[in-house]
Design an enzyme around this catalytic site. Structure first.
Site, short mmCIF file in Angstrom:
data_model
loop_
_atom_site.label_atom_id
_atom_site.label_comp_id
_atom_site.label_asym_id
_atom_site.label_seq_id
_atom_site.Cartn_x
_atom_site.Cartn_y
_atom_site.Cartn_z
N LYS A 50 1.04 0.44 5.41
CA LYS A 50 1.13 1.03 4.30
C LYS A 50 2.12 2.12 3.88
O LYS A 50 2.08 2.95 5.07
CB LYS A 50 -0.25 1.68 3.70
CG LYS A 50 -0.28 1.92 2.38
CD LYS A 50 -1.64 2.50 1.80
CE LYS A 50 -2.02 2.66 0.32
NZ LYS A 50 -3.46 3.19 0.08
N SER A 125 -5.41 0.94 -3.95
CA SER A 125 -3.98 1.02 -3.91
C SER A 125 -3.18 0.25 -2.82
O SER A 125 -1.93 0.41 -2.79
CB SER A 125 -3.57 2.53 -3.91
OG SER A 125 -4.07 3.12 -2.63
N SER A 149 -9.42 1.98 -1.71
CA SER A 149 -8.18 1.39 -1.65
C SER A 149 -7.86 0.39 -0.56
O SER A 149 -6.61 -0.21 -0.53
CB SER A 149 -7.09 2.50 -1.67
OG SER A 149 -6.94 3.00 -3.03
N1 GLN Z 1 -8.64 3.61 -7.39
C1 GLN Z 1 -9.02 4.88 -6.70
C2 GLN Z 1 -8.20 6.11 -7.54
O1 GLN Z 1 -7.12 5.77 -8.11
C3 GLN Z 1 -8.99 4.82 -5.29
C4 GLN Z 1 -7.63 5.05 -4.79
C5 GLN Z 1 -7.66 5.03 -3.42
O2 GLN Z 1 -8.77 4.74 -2.56
N2 GLN Z 1 -6.75 5.65 -2.58
O3 GLN Z 1 -8.31 7.27 -6.93
#
Ligand code: GLN
Length: 446
Positions: A50, A125, A149
């Site tokens: 990532k 994400s 995410s």
């Molecule tokens: N969707 C969540 C957020 O926007 C989780 C994102 C994540 O785990 N990085 O914060």
């Protein structure tokens, strides 16, 4: 695609041809946009990374314009561990800007497509990592999970994604979003590979002050799908999930019962409090973490007449809308007049959530939960930020409580999209988590 377990047995020549093969396929399926670029360290089994995890000498941008031109001066601890274990970083995968999002639509590199249906999001994400594994463009990948995410894109793309206990995996070299919630974890084709990759990246690291200094026994050598466990289901908690998800939930319960586990019905506090506590905590920490991107030390600078103008221009042009929204929200909840009303309150709620889980885990070994309220959304469906925040209801309490959890594919919905569910374990009980997940996976295949 060859599994990680098999790939670890390949010779250097075979690994070379695996890498060539992957590069060709990535070229062929270019439209999925899982990878930002395909840098290679030719030493071991290729693992997709990532774009918020540093690999020395590689560009690393967290999907943001503000970090364009920034080259990682050192490798994250997880990357060092991969290299020691005969793996090597292969390509940077696409992600929501600074890991803020649930769809991978907010990346400055454009959206990633769900390999199962190109009209749908891959989740986020870590959408690039999930799509890469699901499309056969990676043996395995690393993602990061602050509020879901890893698990949510894994569920949307039909792969396995695991979020370790907070403190198990070093965050050294991970671009911070919300430091008290972030964990790096494996995204793989099956449960055993997830255990293998978890074993490789986990363990104490003195370079991360939140890393836990305790034994991390290897799990993948001792996986035991025949252990009989007590598993909680949450009939009330899941009732707002879509029919597809509830159907998958029933299917998983049936499989777990058939595998000999004891199922008990339990309840959790209304998940609406999780959303508030999470979005206050995460934005407060993000505001602080993102303050360093001011055009002086990192990446993309926009010159101004004076220092203030340089800061303002760099940040105004470098950050996307969702990141700016969260910086504003974070500053608001931390401001002196509101700190007690919002930030302190959120920490109290976080404490309650943790206590609730502690109580549950005094009675059961694992909890079965949805990952997302429904299957992968069509592009644009979560354009309203509040709708998007609400879609995280089933994942974020796990991060607030620091627990380990694993998302695995359970069913295919009527629309042909994968449905994933998660198992949650008590802190530091990854062994039971993987044993239960392997048992469920094995039973579903039989
Ligand atoms: N969707 C969540 C957020 O926007 C989780 C994102 C994540 O785990 N990085 O914060």
């Amino acid at each position: 695609m060859i599994t990680l377990k098999e790939a670890l047995k390949l010779s250097p020549q075979e690994l070379d041809s695996l890498r060539e093969d992957l590069k060709e396929k990535i070229e062929e399926k270019n439209e999925v946009n899982a990878y930002i670029d395909v840098n290679v360290v030719a030493e071991g089994v290729p693992i997709a990374i990532k774009d918020n995890i540093q690999v020395k000498g590689w560009s690393v941008t967290s999907g943001s314009n503000i970090l364009h031109g920034y080259i990682a001066p050192y490798s994250a601890t997880v990357i060092e561990r991969l290299l020691e274990a005969g793996c090597s970083p292969f390509g940077r995968t696409n992600m929501d800007e600074f890991a803020m999002g649930s769809t991978t639509e907010s990346s400055c590199y454009g959206k990633t497509l769900n390999p199962h249906n190109h009209d749908c999001v891959p989740g986020g994400s870590s959408g690039g990592s999930a799509a890469a594994v699901a499309a056969g463009l990676a043996v395995a990948a690393l993602g990061s999970d602050t509020g879901g995410s890893i698990r949510q894109p894994a569920a949307f793309c039909g792969i396995v994604g695991m979020k370790p206990t907070y403190g198990r995996v070093s965050r050294y070299g991970l671009g911070a979003y919300a430091s008290s919630l972030d964990q790096i974890g494996p995204m793989t084709q099956n449960v055993e590979d997830a255990a293998i990759l978890y074993d490789i990246i986990s363990g104490y690291d003195p370079k991360d002050s939140t890393s836990i200094n305790m034994d991390t026994p290897k799990i993948s050598d001792r996986l035991d799908p025949d252990r009989k466990l007590t598993i909680a289901t949450l009939p009330e908690y899941i009732k707002d999930a879509s029919e597809d998800v509830r159907k998958a939930y029933d299917k998983a319960i049936g499989a777990l019962e058939a595998a000999g586990h004891t199922i008990v019905e339990k309840e959790l506090m209304d998940a609406k409090y999780d959303i508030s506590a999470y979005y206050i905590t995460a934005t407060a920490e993000a505001t602080t973490n993102l303050a360093r991107y001011d055009g002086i030390r990192y990446g993309n600078r926009k010159e101004g007449e004076n220092l203030k103008e340089l800061f303002v221009k760099t940040r105004s042009e470098g950050f996307g809308d969702e990141v700016k929204r969260r910086i504003l929200l974070g500053n608001f909840v931390l401001s002196s007049g509101y700190y007690d009303a919002y930030y302190v309150k959120a920490q109290k709620v976080r404490h309650l959530i943790k206590e609730e889980y502690d109580k549950l885990f005094s009675e059961v070994d694992l909890i079965l939960s949805p990952v997302a309220p429904r299957t992968a959304y069509e592009f644009g469906a979560l354009a309203d930020p509040l709708e998007m925040y609400l879609s995280d209801i089933y994942t974020i309490s796990v991060n607030l409580a620091g627990l380990p959890a694993i998302s695995l594919p359970v069913d295919t919905a009527d629309n042909g999209m994968p449905v994933g569910l998660q198992l949650i374990a008590k802190a530091f009980d990854e062994q039971t988590l993987f044993d239960g997940a392997l048992s469920l996976e094995t039973q579903l295949k039989s």
